[in-house]
Write an enzyme that holds these catalytic residues in place. Structure first.
Site, PDB file in Angstrom:
ATOM      1  N   GLY A 208     -47.223 -76.341  24.753  1.00  0.00           N
ATOM      2  CA  GLY A 208     -46.430 -75.907  25.905  1.00  0.00           C
ATOM      3  C   GLY A 208     -45.275 -75.031  25.482  1.00  0.00           C
ATOM      4  N   ASN A 209     -44.383 -74.762  26.414  1.00  0.00           N
ATOM      5  CA  ASN A 209     -43.206 -73.961  26.077  1.00  0.00           C
ATOM      6  C   ASN A 209     -41.993 -74.502  26.821  1.00  0.00           C
ATOM      7  OD1 ASN A 209     -42.861 -72.428  28.704  1.00  0.00           O
ATOM      8  ND2 ASN A 209     -44.989 -71.944  28.192  1.00  0.00           N
ATOM      9  N   ARG A 210     -40.843 -73.886  26.566  1.00  0.00           N
ATOM     10  CA  ARG A 210     -39.590 -74.475  27.047  1.00  0.00           C
ATOM     11  C   ARG A 210     -39.115 -73.908  28.375  1.00  0.00           C
ATOM     12  NH1 ARG A 210     -35.717 -73.658  22.162  1.00  0.00           N
ATOM     13  NH2 ARG A 210     -34.257 -74.585  23.632  1.00  0.00           N
ATOM     14  N   SER A 211     -39.964 -73.215  29.105  1.00  0.00           N
ATOM     15  CA  SER A 211     -39.505 -72.652  30.378  1.00  0.00           C
ATOM     16  C   SER A 211     -39.226 -73.781  31.380  1.00  0.00           C
ATOM     17  CB  SER A 211     -40.578 -71.710  30.930  1.00  0.00           C
ATOM     18  OG  SER A 211     -40.164 -71.236  32.179  1.00  0.00           O
ATOM     19  N   ALA A 275     -43.844 -68.732  32.270  1.00  0.00           N
ATOM     20  CA  ALA A 275     -44.167 -68.491  30.868  1.00  0.00           C
ATOM     21  C   ALA A 275     -45.602 -68.992  30.661  1.00  0.00           C
ATOM     22  CB  ALA A 275     -43.199 -69.237  29.975  1.00  0.00           C
TER      23      ALA A 275
END
Ligand code: CTP
Length: 400
Positions: A208-211, A275
């Site tokens: 995943g990502n930090r958005s 994102a």
């Protein structure tokens, strides 16, 4: 400076208890709030609660403190009137100018912006009588927030829920700051994606990502305030639904693509603030991947995800559709942004510099919006809503 004066009208629906939180938010952010409940609202939450939380007297009728002429003065002195929850009955009275209690009198004397946050059963909301009353109020300049979809009083679910108090508060704050803005996106359908996709490896793990999704939500909220019909496609955000916005939840890039393509079919503008993971694990393990004590971990093989922004830009669903992308860059921000704008083929690209402490999860943002026409619009450091407003300014100009 005097505190802005807000009248919080509360009508008789079960959601009246949620107005206590709205009241708290208003008082804690420096507003002088006078609560004007209807007699039926007091069946749900008593006058003592309203009075204690607001620090002001509370009455429902025009016959208390008559020497102060409250039925005229409260409305005349208000900077904002917000009715939450607004029942079908209160909307009907307001639309027809009836004035049989303190709240309806206040609505007739107020010359300030008025916000209604309706809450009722789906059937009552959808009834042509209510719909015509809402249309009348909007035509006269009132802001009527669309009810949220979800659990209603009983076991039933549907459209008619009071939006989250935090969201009603945001609408009030915006209306107080800017007045009732020209609804320059009225009649438009806009699609906004927000959050970050998660690409599962097994039932418990994902890439995943930090958005956080906050920028996308700010875009959705401001577009709704400017009159647009908004579809917000949210990937793993955990944020409350913005008032008056259709929210679709998705998980992965493939699901996001499907939802965006469908919603974009009749959209005037699409803003890809999400994102999106560029890659996903090539295989999904149906059972949890176990570590083996005597072996090194298996490498994770990745495959490419579809580039949604490039796809919808190249293959526009409608002529004249405006497409906006976002780019998060760590170095050579503008040069990389220009290249990305050309590569993706969108009309506008919001470029922001990211780093450990920048942008992700914060309430503020700083960016440059690049246009395919060569334009460059710097957006100074400020709330994500301010950036959202500038994006919609640029989009409306392109919609003509
Ligand atoms: N985006 C998309 N589909 C993808 C990846 C990104 O639609 N598979 C969109 C994002 O929503 C965003 C924009 O493209 O609006 C820019 O995303 P970014 O990941 O920065 O672009 P990339 O082309 O992946 O460039 P980079 O090499 O910097 O990762």
């Amino acid at each position: 400076m005097d505190k802005p004066k807000v009248v919080l009208g509360v009508s008789g629906g079960i959601a009246a208890y949620k107005a206590c939180e709205l009241l708290r938010r208003l008082t804690e952010s420096g507003h002088d709030v006078r609560v004007v409940p209807t007699a039926s609202a007091l069946h749900f939450v008593g006058a003592a609660t309203w009075s204690a939380l607001s620090g002001n007297p509370v009455s429902t009728e025009v016959w208390d403190d008559v020497h102060e002429v409250p039925h005229v003065r409260i409305g005349q002195h208000a900077d904002l009137v917000v009715v939450a929850p607004a029942t079908a009955d209160t909307l009907a009275k307001a639309a027809h100018g009836l004035a049989d209690d303190l709240l309806t009198n206040t609505l007739l004397t107020a010359r300030c912006p008025v916000v209604f946050a309706p809450a009722m059963h789906t059937e009552m909301w959808e009834h042509p009588a209510t719909q015509e009353n809402v249309a009348t109020l909007r035509r006269r300049g009132a802001v009527v927030i669309e009810p949220a979809v979800g659990r209603l009083t009983g076991v039933d679910t549907g459209k008619g829920r009071l939006p989250e108090p935090a969201e009603i508060f945001e609408v009030c704050r915006r209306v107080l700051a800017r007045g009732v803005a020209e609804p320059d996106l009225k009649g438009r359908h806009v699609v906004v994606s927000a959050g970050g996709t998660r690409e599962p490896l097994d039932p418990v793990r994902f890439l995943g990502n930090r958005s956080s999704g906050k920028q996308g939500y700010a875009l959705a909220r401001t577009a709704a305030a400017r009159g647009a019909r908004v579809t917000l496609i949210a990937a793993n955000t955990g944020l409350p639904d913005p008032a008056g916005v259709d929210v679709l939840q998705v998980g992965t890039a493939v699901q996001l693509r499907e939802a965006v393509l469908k919603a974009a079919a009749d959209a005037d503008a699409v803003v890809m603030a999400a994102a999106v993971a560029d890659f996903r694990p090539a295989t999904y393990a149906a059972g949890k991947i176990k570590k083996k004590d005597d072996q090194e971990p298996e490498p994770i093989v990745l495959v490419r995800n579809p580039d949604i922004l490039a796809e919808i830009s190249t293959d526009r669903a409608r002529p004249g559709q405006v497409i906006v992308g976002f780019a998060a860059e760590t170095d050579d921000v503008l040069a990389n942004g220009r290249k990305k704008l050309a590569r993706k083929g969108c009309d506008l690209l919001v470029v922001n510099e990211v780093g450990e402490r920048k942008t992700f999860g914060s309430e503020e943002n700083e960016a440059v919006v690049l246009g395919a026409d060569g334009s460059e619009t710097p957006v100074p450091h400020g709330p994500k809503e301010a950036l959202a407003e500038i994006v919609w300014d640029l989009v409306t100009r392109r919609l003509g």
